[in-house]
Design a protein around this motif. Structure first.
Motif, mmCIF file in Angstrom:
data_model
loop_
_atom_site.group_PDB
_atom_site.id
_atom_site.type_symbol
_atom_site.label_atom_id
_atom_site.label_comp_id
_atom_site.label_asym_id
_atom_site.label_seq_id
_atom_site.Cartn_x
_atom_site.Cartn_y
_atom_site.Cartn_z
ATOM 1 N N TYR A 1 -9.713 17.616 -11.623
ATOM 2 C CA TYR A 1 -9.103 18.299 -10.481
ATOM 3 C C TYR A 1 -8.379 17.294 -9.594
ATOM 4 C CZ TYR A 1 -12.558 21.662 -12.077
ATOM 5 O OH TYR A 1 -13.302 22.501 -12.853
ATOM 6 N N TRP A 2 -7.189 17.707 -9.138
ATOM 7 C CA TRP A 2 -6.347 16.815 -8.348
ATOM 8 C C TRP A 2 -5.727 17.559 -7.184
ATOM 9 C CZ3 TRP A 2 -5.708 11.631 -9.434
ATOM 10 C CH2 TRP A 2 -6.251 11.182 -10.640
ATOM 11 N N GLY A 3 -5.558 16.821 -6.080
ATOM 12 C CA GLY A 3 -4.777 17.352 -4.988
ATOM 13 C C GLY A 3 -3.295 17.125 -5.229
ATOM 14 N N GLN A 4 -2.490 17.566 -4.277
ATOM 15 C CA GLN A 4 -1.036 17.459 -4.428
ATOM 16 C C GLN A 4 -0.510 16.103 -3.976
ATOM 17 O OE1 GLN A 4 -2.514 18.774 -1.836
ATOM 18 N NE2 GLN A 4 -1.418 17.866 -0.094
ATOM 19 N N GLY A 5 -1.342 15.334 -3.294
ATOM 20 C CA GLY A 5 -0.947 14.010 -2.847
ATOM 21 C C GLY A 5 -0.446 13.993 -1.418
ATOM 22 N N THR A 6 -0.606 12.855 -0.772
ATOM 23 C CA THR A 6 -0.071 12.646 0.568
ATOM 24 C C THR A 6 0.585 11.264 0.589
ATOM 25 O OG1 THR A 6 -0.570 12.688 2.943
ATOM 26 C CG2 THR A 6 -2.238 11.702 1.526
ATOM 27 N N GLN A 7 1.780 11.195 1.159
ATOM 28 C CA GLN A 7 2.574 9.968 1.111
ATOM 29 C C GLN A 7 2.210 9.027 2.247
ATOM 30 O OE1 GLN A 7 4.806 8.974 -1.249
ATOM 31 N NE2 GLN A 7 5.043 7.031 -0.131
ATOM 32 N N VAL A 8 2.015 7.772 1.886
ATOM 33 C CA VAL A 8 1.796 6.702 2.859
ATOM 34 C C VAL A 8 2.911 5.685 2.682
ATOM 35 C CG1 VAL A 8 0.297 4.798 3.541
ATOM 36 C CG2 VAL A 8 -0.695 7.020 2.918
ATOM 37 N N THR A 9 3.618 5.393 3.752
ATOM 38 C CA THR A 9 4.688 4.407 3.722
ATOM 39 C C THR A 9 4.405 3.353 4.779
ATOM 40 O OG1 THR A 9 6.281 6.081 3.005
ATOM 41 C CG2 THR A 9 7.161 4.033 3.923
ATOM 42 N N VAL A 10 4.352 2.097 4.340
ATOM 43 C CA VAL A 10 4.049 0.983 5.238
ATOM 44 C C VAL A 10 5.279 0.082 5.310
ATOM 45 C CG1 VAL A 10 2.477 -0.907 5.758
ATOM 46 C CG2 VAL A 10 1.638 1.101 4.514
ATOM 47 N N SER A 11 5.825 -0.062 6.494
ATOM 48 C CA SER A 11 6.998 -0.913 6.674
ATOM 49 C C SER A 11 6.571 -2.293 7.147
ATOM 50 C CB SER A 11 7.948 -0.284 7.689
ATOM 51 O OG SER A 11 7.318 -0.180 8.957
ATOM 52 N N SER A 12 7.372 -3.268 6.803
ATOM 53 C CA SER A 12 7.038 -4.659 7.171
ATOM 54 C C SER A 12 7.527 -5.006 8.559
ATOM 55 C CB SER A 12 7.642 -5.612 6.150
ATOM 56 O OG SER A 12 9.026 -5.419 6.074
ATOM 57 N N ASP B 1 0.819 -1.209 0.000
ATOM 58 C CA ASP B 1 0.000 0.000 0.000
ATOM 59 C C ASP B 1 0.860 1.270 0.000
ATOM 60 O OD1 ASP B 1 -2.208 -1.665 2.277
ATOM 61 O OD2 ASP B 1 -2.485 -1.374 0.119
ATOM 62 N N THR B 2 2.163 1.123 0.107
ATOM 63 C CA THR B 2 3.050 2.283 0.071
ATOM 64 C C THR B 2 2.900 3.016 -1.251
ATOM 65 O OG1 THR B 2 4.657 1.301 1.586
ATOM 66 C CG2 THR B 2 5.457 3.016 0.085
ATOM 67 N N ALA B 3 2.544 4.286 -1.166
ATOM 68 C CA ALA B 3 2.274 5.070 -2.371
ATOM 69 C C ALA B 3 1.980 6.505 -1.982
ATOM 70 C CB ALA B 3 1.078 4.503 -3.135
ATOM 71 N N ALA B 4 1.978 7.372 -2.983
ATOM 72 C CA ALA B 4 1.410 8.707 -2.824
ATOM 73 C C ALA B 4 -0.067 8.599 -3.161
ATOM 74 C CB ALA B 4 2.105 9.693 -3.741
ATOM 75 N N TYR B 5 -0.911 9.089 -2.283
ATOM 76 C CA TYR B 5 -2.366 8.986 -2.458
ATOM 77 C C TYR B 5 -2.917 10.352 -2.869
ATOM 78 C CZ TYR B 5 -2.432 4.312 -0.562
ATOM 79 O OH TYR B 5 -2.246 2.963 -0.379
ATOM 80 N N TYR B 6 -3.778 10.321 -3.884
ATOM 81 C CA TYR B 6 -4.341 11.538 -4.456
ATOM 82 C C TYR B 6 -5.863 11.486 -4.430
ATOM 83 C CZ TYR B 6 0.335 12.010 -6.487
ATOM 84 O OH TYR B 6 1.692 12.106 -6.674
ATOM 85 N N CYS B 7 -6.496 12.595 -4.098
ATOM 86 C CA CYS B 7 -7.921 12.695 -4.321
ATOM 87 C C CYS B 7 -8.150 13.460 -5.621
ATOM 88 C CB CYS B 7 -8.647 13.363 -3.165
ATOM 89 S SG CYS B 7 -8.197 15.059 -2.809
ATOM 90 N N ALA B 8 -9.237 13.114 -6.286
ATOM 91 C CA ALA B 8 -9.557 13.673 -7.587
ATOM 92 C C ALA B 8 -11.045 13.971 -7.662
ATOM 93 C CB ALA B 8 -9.155 12.703 -8.692
#
Length: 118
Positions: A107-118, A84-91
């Motif tokens: 229309y797009w937002g600038q994104g928010t980063q989600v990082t999931v470590s194992s 699931d690690t990714a930059a997440y965008y709303c549109a």
């Protein structure tokens, strides 16, 4: 003009939860969440159908929940995995049409980063 601002991303461990928010300014109609994982193209995550039902990518079904009120859209993410690690965008669109296609959203937002470590 529609403006979208995402928030809520962060660094978490596998199994944790996060709630992303997308603050909406202006008149947004159909909306969706997308994400871009490292080295991959941006892809669909979740949206609403024309009947108001939730629609999810298979990879997040059962773990993510999309919701919306007049001023915000949310993505509750549970049981996070490293994939699931990714930059997440709303549109958003300026019309009520259903689509999973990135090109259909104006229309797009600038994104928010989600990082999931194992």
């Amino acid at each position: 003009q529609v403006q979208l601002v995402e928030s809520g991303g962060g660094v978490v461990k596998a199994g944790d939860s996060l709630r992303l928010s997308c603050a909406i300014s202006g008149r947004a109609y159909a909306m969706a969440w997308f994400r871009r994982a490292p080295g991959k193209e941006r892809g669909f995550v979740a949206t609403f159908t024309l009947t108001g039902r939730e629609d999810y990518a298979d990879s997040v079904k059962g773990r993510f929940t999309i919701s919306r009120d007049t001023a915000n859209m949310y993505l509750q993410m549970n049981s996070l995995i490293p994939e699931d690690t990714a930059a997440y965008y709303c549109a958003a669109k300026d019309r009520w049409t259903y689509s999973r296609e990135e090109s259909d959203y104006a229309y797009w937002g600038q994104g928010t980063q989600v990082t999931v470590s194992s």
